[in-house]
Design a protein around this motif. Structure first.
Motif, PDB file in Angstrom:
ATOM      1  N   TRP A 141       0.837  -1.195   0.000  1.00 25.13           N
ATOM      2  CA  TRP A 141       0.000   0.000   0.000  1.00 25.13           C
ATOM      3  C   TRP A 141       0.870   1.242   0.000  1.00 25.13           C
ATOM      4  N   PHE A 142       0.451   2.241  -0.723  1.00 19.05           N
ATOM      5  CA  PHE A 142       1.090   3.559  -0.791  1.00 19.05           C
ATOM      6  C   PHE A 142       2.543   3.491  -1.246  1.00 19.05           C
ATOM      7  N   VAL A 143       2.848   2.565  -2.134  1.00 19.26           N
ATOM      8  CA  VAL A 143       4.184   2.501  -2.716  1.00 19.26           C
ATOM      9  C   VAL A 143       4.116   3.216  -4.052  1.00 19.26           C
TER      10      VAL A 143
END
Length: 110
Positions: free
Chosen positions: A95-97
């Motif tokens: 997530w959120f990479v």
């Protein structure tokens, strides 16, 4: 010693507006009829208490049900270009990479 201030007012002829005159005349002539207590009672709804909120079913089952829900595997489906639907394994670290774009001019030269 003291000067008296003289106020000057300019007046203009009042413009006649037939529609506004009729409207004001009708407003002055309007006499509302008083509402009886019975008519006022009919126009309102009786007040009653709202229903009490219910506890969500999952929280009512206890902490073991919550931990079982938390440890359940998550199914993630993504569509690849040109292919059908592909199921992937869920990885919380994904997530959120954000992909790192190489900036021009910062390449290593040989």
């Amino acid at each position: 010693m003291f000067r008296q201030a003289v106020r000057q007012f300019t007046t203009s002829a009042r413009r006649s507006n037939l529609i506004a005159d009729l409207y004001v005349r009708e407003l002055k002539a309007f006499k509302p009829t008083p509402i009886s207590a019975a008519a006022a009672q009919e126009a309102t709804k009786p007040w009653k208490l709202p229903t009490a909120a219910k506890v969500p079913a999952l929280e009512a089952e206890g902490a073991d049900a919550l931990s079982q829900y938390d440890s359940a595997p998550v199914d993630v489906i993504s569509a690849a270009a040109g292919e059908g639907v592909v199921a992937e394994e869920y990885k919380p670290d994904d997530w959120f990479v954000f992909p790192v774009d190489e900036e021009p001019g910062h390449h290593a030269h040989h």
